[in-house]
Design a protein around this motif. Structure first.
Motif, short mmCIF file in Angstrom:
data_model
loop_
_atom_site.label_atom_id
_atom_site.label_comp_id
_atom_site.label_asym_id
_atom_site.label_seq_id
_atom_site.Cartn_x
_atom_site.Cartn_y
_atom_site.Cartn_z
N GLU A 346 -10.64 151.10 59.58
CA GLU A 346 -10.04 152.03 58.61
C GLU A 346 -9.96 153.44 59.20
O GLU A 346 -8.96 154.14 59.02
N SER A 347 -11.00 153.83 59.93
CA SER A 347 -11.00 155.17 60.54
C SER A 347 -9.86 155.31 61.54
O SER A 347 -9.16 156.32 61.58
N ILE A 348 -9.69 154.26 62.35
CA ILE A 348 -8.61 154.29 63.36
C ILE A 348 -7.25 154.38 62.66
O ILE A 348 -6.38 155.14 63.05
N GLN A 349 -7.12 153.57 61.59
CA GLN A 349 -5.84 153.57 60.87
C GLN A 349 -5.51 154.95 60.31
O GLN A 349 -4.38 155.41 60.40
N ARG A 350 -6.53 155.60 59.75
CA ARG A 350 -6.28 156.93 59.16
C ARG A 350 -5.92 157.94 60.23
O ARG A 350 -5.03 158.76 60.04
N GLN A 351 -6.60 157.83 61.36
CA GLN A 351 -6.28 158.79 62.44
C GLN A 351 -4.89 158.52 63.00
O GLN A 351 -4.17 159.45 63.35
N THR A 352 -4.52 157.23 63.07
CA THR A 352 -3.18 156.90 63.58
C THR A 352 -2.12 157.53 62.67
O THR A 352 -1.13 158.08 63.15
N LYS A 353 -2.37 157.45 61.37
CA LYS A 353 -1.42 158.06 60.42
C LYS A 353 -1.28 159.55 60.69
O LYS A 353 -0.19 160.10 60.70
N ILE A 354 -2.43 160.17 60.90
CA ILE A 354 -2.42 161.62 61.15
C ILE A 354 -1.65 161.94 62.43
O ILE A 354 -0.82 162.84 62.47
N PHE A 355 -1.87 161.10 63.47
CA PHE A 355 -1.18 161.32 64.73
C PHE A 355 0.33 161.17 64.57
O PHE A 355 1.12 161.86 65.16
N ASN A 356 0.71 160.17 63.71
CA ASN A 356 2.15 159.91 63.55
C ASN A 356 2.84 160.97 62.71
O ASN A 356 4.07 161.07 62.73
N LYS A 357 2.07 161.72 61.96
CA LYS A 357 2.64 162.73 61.05
C LYS A 357 3.30 163.87 61.83
O LYS A 357 4.17 164.54 61.32
N LYS A 358 2.86 164.04 63.00
CA LYS A 358 3.26 165.18 63.82
C LYS A 358 4.75 165.52 63.73
O LYS A 358 5.59 164.64 63.82
#
Ligand code: PEP
Ligand code: MN
Length: 358
Positions: A346-358
């Motif tokens: 779940e932590s990885i998924q949330r960070q991936t979302k943040i990274f993709n938001k860029k």
């Protein structure tokens, strides 16, 4: 769903209904001799038997077909047991109704196909008969509920679900994995629907039947369907999982029936303990939410500094440290590993979302 409990099925206080009989009807003598022995067991209410057998490969015994109907009529007349057969074609429904079969059942291979289920439901329209719907072979609760709804929409109110386990690709002692969470979820979603457990098709072998039958009773399932043959080793289908009427009798006598509710003092104490659990769950979820908020902050920080999400060394360190803390607290290691992995994912998924938001 508009469901009514068949009134004549649950006549014994606090005991699940028992449906028993051979996997397949093989001869008139086999059917009648088995039924006579079963009728002596008070818990047995319904005699089951397959007349049309859905076999995996052709060229094996595919059931005696229509002629078995007369044998079942004799069973009913002579022993007073109710009767049930599997129906897989609209013609089977017609024949079963014509011969006074009390309960029709849809098999696991049928329930995977909504077209066939719909045809069968239509053949039942306007008829007052009890119908059991087995779970589909694949672990798909929606497909199971969908089949129940199709039958229910055709006007069948006396509806039962049968849990017979699910095909599973991993190695397991069972022929069909029980995946109890699925029937439990069905009970939560459709509380008025009785669920019968079919330990024979879950286990695939005699030696596991007692354990699975007990589990069914402990999980407050409403009944058991067991395959019983006068000479199991010689059975033409499912020989490894069938038992004799005597063995069934012993199995039923060995079942430990627990009460569903206790004394007022017991209920009070239980309520107090449950309140504590509710409070702890609330705290646990708040901590989890807080942890994930910090994860988001870390995600932002890593992204802004162009650092990768997965830091293997950090993750390995977390596993070792948390396993040591957790096992010292008496938590099971396998459970901890699953939990940590889930949180990490779940932590990885949330960070991936943040990274993709860029
Ligand atoms: C049966 O009950 O004999 C049978 C064929 O079961 P299932 O549809 O669950 O495989
Ligand atoms: Mn069978």
């Amino acid at each position: 769903m508009d469901i009514a409990r068949p009134p004549d099925l649950w006549t014994l206080d606090n005991f699940p209904i028992v449906i028993a009989g051979p996997c397949s009807a093989e001869s008139e003598e086999q059917v009648l001799r088995t039924a006579r022995q079963l009728a002596k067991i008070p818990e047995v209410k319904v005699f089951r038997s397959g007349l049309w057998k859905p076999r995996t490969r052709p060229g094996t015994f595919e059931g005696v077909g229509e002629k078995g109907m007369q044998w079942l009529e004799k069973v009913k007349a002579e022993t007073g047991l109710m009767t049930t057969v599997e129906v897989a074609r609209p013609e089977h429904v017609e024949l079963a109704l014509k011969h006074g079969i009390d309960i029709l059942w849809l098999g696991a291979r049928t329930v995977v196909n909504p077209f066939v289920v719909q045809e069968l439901a239509e053949a039942m329209k306007g008829v007052s008969v009890t119908v059991m719907v087995k779970n589909p072979i694949i672990p798909d609760l929606k497909l199971w509920i969908g089949a129940l709804e199709r039958v229910n929409t055709a006007g069948i109110r006396q509806l039962l679900a049968v849990h017979r386990g699910f095909h599973y690709f991993k190695k397991s002692p069972f022929r069909n994995a029980p995946m109890w969470e699925i029937p439990i979820e069905l009970k939560r979603l459709v509380p008025q629907l009785p669920i019968i457990v079919d330990p024979s098709h879950i286990c695939g072998r005699r030696d596991l039947l007692q354990e699975i039958s007990q589990k069914a009773v402990d999980l407050e399932m409403d009944g058991l369907m067991l395959e019983v043959h006068e000479n199991p080793e010689a059975a033409l289908t499912d020989a490894a999982q069938q038992i004799t009427p005597d063995v069934l009798n012993t199995l039923l006598n060995n079942l430990i029936l627990r009460k569903r509710t206790g004394s007022p003092a017991f209920e009070n104490r239980l309520e107090a303990l449950r309140t504590e659990i509710d409070k702890l769950d609330g705290e646990m979820l708040q901590i989890l939410a807080k942890r994930l908020e910090i994860i988001d902050e870390i995600g932002d920080y890593k992204r802004d500094n162009n650092i990768t999400i997965l830091q293997m060394k950090r993750w390995a360190g977390i596993i070792t440290d948390r396993l040591s803390i957790g096992t010292n607290l008496g938590l099971d290691e396998q459970f901890l590993k699953k939990l940590l992995n889930l949180i990490h994912k779940e932590s990885i998924q949330r960070q991936t979302k943040i990274f993709n938001k860029k």
